[in-house]
Design a protein around this motif. Structure first.
Motif, short mmCIF file in Angstrom:
data_model
loop_
_atom_site.label_atom_id
_atom_site.label_comp_id
_atom_site.label_asym_id
_atom_site.label_seq_id
_atom_site.Cartn_x
_atom_site.Cartn_y
_atom_site.Cartn_z
N ALA A 196 2.30 9.32 -6.13
CA ALA A 196 2.76 10.61 -5.94
C ALA A 196 4.07 10.84 -6.66
O ALA A 196 3.93 12.08 -7.35
CB ALA A 196 3.42 10.82 -4.19
N TRP A 197 4.75 9.93 -6.94
CA TRP A 197 5.96 9.93 -7.98
C TRP A 197 5.49 10.51 -9.47
O TRP A 197 5.82 11.37 -10.16
CB TRP A 197 6.75 8.73 -7.79
N SER A 198 4.36 9.79 -9.68
CA SER A 198 3.91 9.89 -11.02
C SER A 198 3.44 11.22 -11.25
O SER A 198 3.47 11.87 -12.44
CB SER A 198 2.97 8.90 -11.58
N ALA A 199 2.48 11.67 -10.33
CA ALA A 199 1.75 12.93 -10.18
C ALA A 199 2.93 14.10 -10.25
O ALA A 199 2.76 15.11 -10.87
CB ALA A 199 1.07 13.09 -9.02
N GLU B 188 0.80 -1.18 -0.06
CA GLU B 188 0.03 0.09 0.02
C GLU B 188 1.15 1.28 0.09
O GLU B 188 0.61 2.16 -0.86
CB GLU B 188 -1.08 0.13 1.26
N CYS B 189 2.06 1.31 0.80
CA CYS B 189 2.84 2.45 0.92
C CYS B 189 3.47 2.54 -0.28
O CYS B 189 3.60 3.66 -0.92
CB CYS B 189 4.01 2.01 1.91
N ARG B 190 3.93 1.39 -1.07
CA ARG B 190 4.74 1.54 -2.34
C ARG B 190 3.74 2.25 -3.26
O ARG B 190 4.23 3.08 -4.02
CB ARG B 190 5.41 0.19 -2.66
N CYS C 191 2.98 4.51 5.21
CA CYS C 191 4.35 4.16 5.32
C CYS C 191 4.71 3.91 6.83
O CYS C 191 5.46 3.28 7.30
CB CYS C 191 5.21 5.36 4.60
N GLU C 192 4.13 4.94 7.72
CA GLU C 192 4.37 4.81 9.10
C GLU C 192 3.80 3.17 9.42
O GLU C 192 4.60 2.89 10.49
CB GLU C 192 3.72 5.78 9.79
N GLY D 145 -0.55 12.78 0.38
CA GLY D 145 0.43 12.99 1.46
C GLY D 145 -0.03 12.36 2.39
O GLY D 145 0.59 11.47 3.09
N PRO D 146 -1.31 12.72 3.00
CA PRO D 146 -1.72 11.98 4.52
C PRO D 146 -1.88 10.46 3.97
O PRO D 146 -1.26 9.93 5.14
CB PRO D 146 -3.14 12.51 4.46
N SER D 147 -2.09 10.02 3.14
CA SER D 147 -2.48 8.47 2.99
C SER D 147 -0.94 7.97 3.06
O SER D 147 -0.76 6.71 3.40
CB SER D 147 -3.44 8.14 1.88
N LEU D 148 -0.29 8.51 1.90
CA LEU D 148 1.22 8.01 2.03
C LEU D 148 1.92 8.05 3.33
O LEU D 148 2.66 7.11 3.68
CB LEU D 148 2.17 8.93 1.03
#
Length: 396
Positions: free
Chosen positions: A292-295, A284-286, A323-324, A316-319
Motif C-alpha cells: 500500500a505504501w509503494s502504491a 502478512e500485515c507488514r 493487521c487486526e 484496504g480491506p486485506s490490510l
C-alpha cells in the motif's frame, strides 16, 4: 509398514493390519488407525482412526491410550481437549508407557486447563528416562534451561540434553547442537553443533532442517552455501514448521536464494498465519502495508509528473483484516502498520486521529516502531495531529 528387510508397501501393510484387526488383535487396530489417520496406504479417515483407537482402548491396549492422548492433545483429528488428553495419557502412564509419561508431564507443566504440578512432572520425566525414553531427558533439560522447579542452569541443561541426544531423541540432539553452538558448558564448538543438527535431521526433525538452513546461510560450522541453505529451508517449510515458512517468505520477498515474488511471499506468510502463527500474521500485515505504501508513493509521483494515476489494487480491506488479526494475536507491531496507513492514507481513507490512536495502542504494548513514531509526533509534528509535548516524547 516400516520396510524392514522388504520393500515399503503401506497398502499391503494396511491389508494385513486390517485382517488382524478384524480378528480382534488390538495392536493391529492401533497400527491400522495410524495409517487411516495419515491416509497412508488407505483412504484418509481420521474419524475411522479415532473409532479404532477407542475400540482398542476399551480392550485395554496401551498403545491406544497413547494414540488418543496425542489426538486430544494435538487437536489434529478432533478438537483439542487437554482434560481428555490428560485422561488418556494417565492411562498410558499407569501402564508404564514412557512416552505417555513425558506428555503427561508436559500437561502438568504447561496447560492452563490442568492443575500445575512441577514435582509431579519431574517424577514422570525421570521415570520415562529410566525406561530409556530420551525425550524425558529433554524435558528435564528444559526445566534447568528455563529455571522451572530449580534455578536456571544452562550447564546442567546441556548435560541433560546430551543424555537425551545420546539416546536418540531428536529434540535433545537439536538442543545439544544449540548448547554447543553458543558455548553453554564450555567453549563453542560449531562443527560439533552442526553434526548434532544433522543427526536430528536424519530423523526428519523439521527444526533440525531449519537449523541447518541457518548454518549454511551464515557459515556456522560449515562453509556458507546459499543453495544448500535454501534446500534445507524449503525442506523445513514443506513440513509446515512456522519459522521456516516465514523465513522462506522473507527470502522470497527479497529474492534471496529463490526468485523474488511478493505474491508468493504473501502466500507463505498467510500459510503460516492460517495455521496459527501470530508472527506469520504480522508479516502478512507488514507486507500488505508495504504494498500500500509503494502504491501510494507511485501514485503521488505520477501526479507530480502530471500524469494520471491508474487505480490499482484495493489493498484496504486485506490490510485492515490482517493487521487486526495480528493485533488480536498479540503482535503490537500491527498497530504501527495499521495506524501509519491510516495516518498517511496508504491503501485506506486518510484518518489522522484514528491512526494516532492506533499508534498509541501499539506504543502501550511495547511496539518499538509505534513508540518511535509516537515520540516523533509528540516532539516535532506541527500538523496538530497530536499536541506537542516534549516531556511525553522523552518518556516514550
Amino acid at each position: 509398514a516400516h520396510g524392514d528387510g522388504i520393500p515399503l508397501d503401506p497398502a499391503e501393510a494396511a491389508r494385513l493390519y486390517r485382517k488382524a484387526a478384524d480378528s480382534g488383535y488390538t495392536r493391529s487396530q492401533v497400527a491400522l488407525a495410524y495409517l487411516m489417520a495419515a491416509g497412508n496406504g488407505v483412504p484418509k479417515d481420521p474419524e475411522g482412526a479415532m473409532r479404532l483407537w477407542h475400540k482398542a482402548a476399551e480392550a485395554g491396549e496401551g498403545g491406544a491410550f497413547r494414540a488418543l492422548g496425542f489426538a486430544y492433545d494435538d487437536g489434529v483429528f478432533v478438537g483439542r481437549d487437554a482434560k481428555e488428553a490428560y485422561r488418556w495419557f494417565r492411562k498410558g502412564a499407569d501402564q508404564g508407557d514412557a512416552l505417555s509419561k513425558v506428555r503427561l508431564g508436559w500437561l502438568l507443566l504447561e496447560d492452563p486447563a490442568i492443575e500445575r504440578d512441577i514435582p509431579g512432572a519431574r517424577r514422570l520425566f525421570d521415570e520415562a528416562l529410566a525406561a530409556g525414553e530420551g525425550s524425558g531427558a529433554y524435558a528435564i533439560g528444559t526445566l534447568y534451561e528455563h529455571g522451572v522447579g530449580a534455578p536456571a542452569d544452562r550447564v546442567e541443561a546441556a548435560r541433560w540434553y546430551k543424555r537425551g541426544a545420546e539416546l536418540g531423541d531428536a529434540e535433545s540432539q537439536i538442543a545439544t547442537g544449540v548448547s554447543l553452538e553458543f558455548g553453554w558448558a564450555g567453549p563453542a564448538d560449531l562443527v560439533a553443533a552442526v553434526a548434532w543438527y544433522r543427526r536430528a535431521a536424519e530423523q526428519e526433525a523439521p527444526r533440525a532442517y531449519y537449523f541447518l538452513y541457518l548454518a549454511y546461510r551464515d557459515g556456522i560450522g560449515v562453509e556458507k552455501d546459499r543453495a544448500i541453505a535454501t534446500s534445507w529451508l524449503q525442506k523445513a517449510a514443506a513440513t509446515g514448521y512456522f519459522d521456516a515458512v516465514i523465513a522462506l517468505g522473507s527470502e522470497t520477498e527479497n529474492g534471496q536464494g529463490v526468485p523474488q515474488s511478493t505474491d508468493e511471499a504473501l502466500r507463505l506468510y498467510r500459510q503460516a498465519a492460517d495455521a496459527g502463527s501470530a508472527s506469520g500474521r504480522l508479516e502478512e500485515c507488514r507486507l500488505i502495508y508495504r504494498r500500500a505504501w509503494s502504491a501510494a508513493r507511485i501514485k503521488s509521483a505520477t501526479k507530480l509528473l502530471g500524469g494520471d494515476a491508474a487505480r490499482g489494487e484495493d489493498l484496504g480491506p486485506s490490510l485492515v483484516t490482517a493487521c487486526e488479526k495480528a493485533a488480536a494475536a498479540g503482535q503490537g507491531g500491527a498497530f504501527f502498520f495499521h495506524g501509519t496507513a491510516l495516518r498517511f492514507g496508504y491503501g485506506l481513507a486518510q484518518d489522522v486521529p484514528a491512526g494516532v490512536a492506533l499508534l498509541k495502542r501499539g506504543a502501550a504494548v511495547g511496539s518499538l516502531d509505534a513508540i518511535d513514531a509516537l515520540a516523533y509526533l509528540l516532539a516535532f509534528d506541527v500538523s496538530g495531529a497530536v499536541p506537542q509535548d516534549l516531556g511525553e516524547a522523552y518518556v516514550w
